[in-house]
Design a protein around this motif. Structure first.
Motif, mmCIF file in Angstrom:
data_model
loop_
_atom_site.group_PDB
_atom_site.id
_atom_site.type_symbol
_atom_site.label_atom_id
_atom_site.label_comp_id
_atom_site.label_asym_id
_atom_site.label_seq_id
_atom_site.Cartn_x
_atom_site.Cartn_y
_atom_site.Cartn_z
ATOM 1 N N TYR A 64 60.812 75.720 -2.792
ATOM 2 C CA TYR A 64 60.089 75.529 -1.718
ATOM 3 C C TYR A 64 59.516 76.940 -1.066
ATOM 4 O O TYR A 64 58.366 76.908 -0.526
ATOM 5 C CB TYR A 64 60.669 74.730 -0.764
ATOM 6 C CG TYR A 64 61.330 73.401 -1.102
ATOM 7 C CD1 TYR A 64 60.493 72.513 -1.978
ATOM 8 C CD2 TYR A 64 62.186 72.762 -0.730
ATOM 9 C CE1 TYR A 64 60.656 71.333 -2.298
ATOM 10 C CE2 TYR A 64 62.615 71.379 -0.834
ATOM 11 C CZ TYR A 64 61.903 70.802 -1.937
ATOM 12 O OH TYR A 64 62.099 69.292 -2.163
ATOM 13 N N PHE A 97 54.178 69.153 3.041
ATOM 14 C CA PHE A 97 53.531 70.130 2.559
ATOM 15 C C PHE A 97 52.938 70.456 1.150
ATOM 16 O O PHE A 97 53.676 70.505 0.452
ATOM 17 C CB PHE A 97 54.064 71.835 2.924
ATOM 18 C CG PHE A 97 53.175 72.691 2.788
ATOM 19 C CD1 PHE A 97 52.375 73.136 3.758
ATOM 20 C CD2 PHE A 97 53.149 73.370 1.606
ATOM 21 C CE1 PHE A 97 51.435 74.415 3.544
ATOM 22 C CE2 PHE A 97 52.443 74.718 1.318
ATOM 23 C CZ PHE A 97 51.678 75.038 2.364
ATOM 24 N N GLY A 98 51.796 69.824 0.948
ATOM 25 C CA GLY A 98 51.347 69.770 -0.616
ATOM 26 C C GLY A 98 52.058 68.744 -1.067
ATOM 27 O O GLY A 98 52.379 67.528 -0.663
ATOM 28 N N SER A 129 50.851 76.993 -12.852
ATOM 29 C CA SER A 129 50.548 76.379 -11.857
ATOM 30 C C SER A 129 51.374 75.018 -11.706
ATOM 31 O O SER A 129 51.257 74.321 -10.879
ATOM 32 C CB SER A 129 49.082 75.563 -12.374
ATOM 33 O OG SER A 129 49.567 74.698 -13.785
ATOM 34 N N GLU A 135 56.665 78.205 -2.999
ATOM 35 C CA GLU A 135 55.435 77.499 -2.518
ATOM 36 C C GLU A 135 54.922 77.837 -1.499
ATOM 37 O O GLU A 135 53.606 77.934 -1.649
ATOM 38 C CB GLU A 135 55.645 75.919 -3.034
ATOM 39 C CG GLU A 135 56.075 75.728 -4.254
ATOM 40 C CD GLU A 135 54.895 75.744 -5.317
ATOM 41 O OE1 GLU A 135 53.990 75.282 -5.392
ATOM 42 O OE2 GLU A 135 55.169 76.509 -6.424
ATOM 43 N N LEU A 136 55.522 77.930 -0.528
ATOM 44 C CA LEU A 136 55.274 78.343 0.855
ATOM 45 C C LEU A 136 54.370 79.760 0.862
ATOM 46 O O LEU A 136 53.384 80.088 1.280
ATOM 47 C CB LEU A 136 55.957 78.248 1.821
ATOM 48 C CG LEU A 136 56.423 76.828 2.380
ATOM 49 C CD1 LEU A 136 57.800 77.081 3.132
ATOM 50 C CD2 LEU A 136 55.420 75.992 2.982
ATOM 51 N N ARG A 137 55.032 80.656 -0.149
ATOM 52 C CA ARG A 137 54.618 82.072 -0.226
ATOM 53 C C ARG A 137 53.363 82.063 -0.735
ATOM 54 O O ARG A 137 52.431 82.875 -0.703
ATOM 55 C CB ARG A 137 55.571 83.060 -1.059
ATOM 56 C CG ARG A 137 55.381 84.299 -0.899
ATOM 57 C CD ARG A 137 56.558 85.240 -1.312
ATOM 58 N NE ARG A 137 57.985 85.314 -0.696
ATOM 59 C CZ ARG A 137 58.812 85.783 -0.664
ATOM 60 N NH1 ARG A 137 58.909 86.428 -2.018
ATOM 61 N NH2 ARG A 137 59.777 85.650 -0.144
ATOM 62 N N LYS A 138 53.150 81.144 -1.851
ATOM 63 C CA LYS A 138 51.794 81.274 -2.639
ATOM 64 C C LYS A 138 50.902 80.956 -1.533
ATOM 65 O O LYS A 138 49.697 81.216 -1.851
ATOM 66 C CB LYS A 138 51.878 80.218 -3.575
ATOM 67 C CG LYS A 138 52.653 80.400 -4.715
ATOM 68 C CD LYS A 138 52.733 79.457 -5.957
ATOM 69 C CE LYS A 138 53.492 79.378 -7.308
ATOM 70 N NZ LYS A 138 53.319 78.471 -7.901
ATOM 71 N N ALA A 139 50.931 80.064 -0.533
ATOM 72 C CA ALA A 139 50.205 79.499 0.344
ATOM 73 C C ALA A 139 49.975 80.652 1.685
ATOM 74 O O ALA A 139 49.213 80.370 2.531
ATOM 75 C CB ALA A 139 50.534 78.058 0.867
ATOM 76 N N GLY A 140 50.819 81.716 1.307
ATOM 77 C CA GLY A 140 50.396 82.974 2.633
ATOM 78 C C GLY A 140 51.396 82.610 3.761
ATOM 79 O O GLY A 140 51.255 83.134 4.700
ATOM 80 N N ILE A 141 52.539 81.702 3.530
ATOM 81 C CA ILE A 141 53.557 81.461 4.613
ATOM 82 C C ILE A 141 54.769 82.170 4.484
ATOM 83 O O ILE A 141 55.327 81.941 3.297
ATOM 84 C CB ILE A 141 53.680 80.028 4.714
ATOM 85 C CG1 ILE A 141 52.148 79.144 5.074
ATOM 86 C CG2 ILE A 141 54.653 79.798 5.782
ATOM 87 C CD1 ILE A 141 52.323 77.522 5.041
ATOM 88 N N ASN A 191 58.499 69.802 -9.033
ATOM 89 C CA ASN A 191 58.682 69.770 -7.488
ATOM 90 C C ASN A 191 60.058 70.256 -7.379
ATOM 91 O O ASN A 191 60.896 70.181 -8.211
ATOM 92 C CB ASN A 191 58.053 68.685 -6.959
ATOM 93 C CG ASN A 191 58.887 67.641 -7.243
ATOM 94 O OD1 ASN A 191 60.118 67.423 -7.792
ATOM 95 N ND2 ASN A 191 58.226 66.242 -7.429
#
Length: 175
Positions: A103, A66-67, A2, A106-112, A16
């Motif tokens: 980064y 983003f987040g 997490s 993290e974007l990939r985790k959000a489906g981006i 981060n």
């Protein structure tokens, strides 16, 4: 994983991209940043970074939140997003690469779906960054090490290196 942990004082911290950057340059800097000890804001390196951020690549969208992330540059290329990290020089290319990989992950985790690009305006060059399985494994190891460091009640010992001369945290180590 997490990326959430609690410091000895009980405050919630997130690993981060900035901590990834600092960790790979100086572990003590990462601890100081994670514990909300701000670097000297009038430091020449910090001021130059702000100037570059404001003036380099004016046609691209800047500083996207983003987040818990701030991405320096964002643009669309076909069906993919390209996120960029602007740095003064390639001197810290390894730490900048890992920050950008963080980064992208993290974007990939959000489906981006995103790719990365390091941008060195003073050198007039750009470097493509891809999140490969090997890079992701290396990033996970870095995150685990950062978590260990910032969970500590005290910072790692100060160790002099060539970057200390211009470091915005030098007063925390050498005053």
């Amino acid at each position: 994983m997490s990326n959430r942990l609690y410091s000895p004082g009980g405050d919630l911290h997130l690993v981060n991209g900035t901590l990834v950057w600092y960790y790979l340059i100086c572990r003590r800097e990462a601890w100081l940043m994670a514990h909300n000890l701000e670097p000297e804001q009038e430091n020449e390196s910090i001021e130059m970074g702000r100037f570059l951020h404001d003036t380099a690549y004016p046609k691209e969208r800047k500083e996207i939140l983003f987040g818990h992330m701030k991405v320096d540059v964002l643009r669309r290329e076909g069906d993919k997003w390209v996120i960029g990290e602007v740095k003064k020089s390639s001197r810290f290319q390894q730490s900048a690469t890992m920050q950008l990989l963080f980064y992208i992950r993290e974007l990939r985790k959000a489906g981006i779906d995103a790719e990365g690009e390091l941008q060195f305006p003073e050198e007039k060059r750009k470097v493509s960054v891809q999140l490969t399985p090997r890079a992701e494994e290396e990033l996970e190891n870095v995150i685990r090490e950062i978590e260990k460091i910032i969970e500590s009640k005290t910072p790692p010992s100060a160790e002099w290196c060539r970057y200390c001369q211009t470091c915005a945290y030098s007063d925390f180590c050498w005053a």
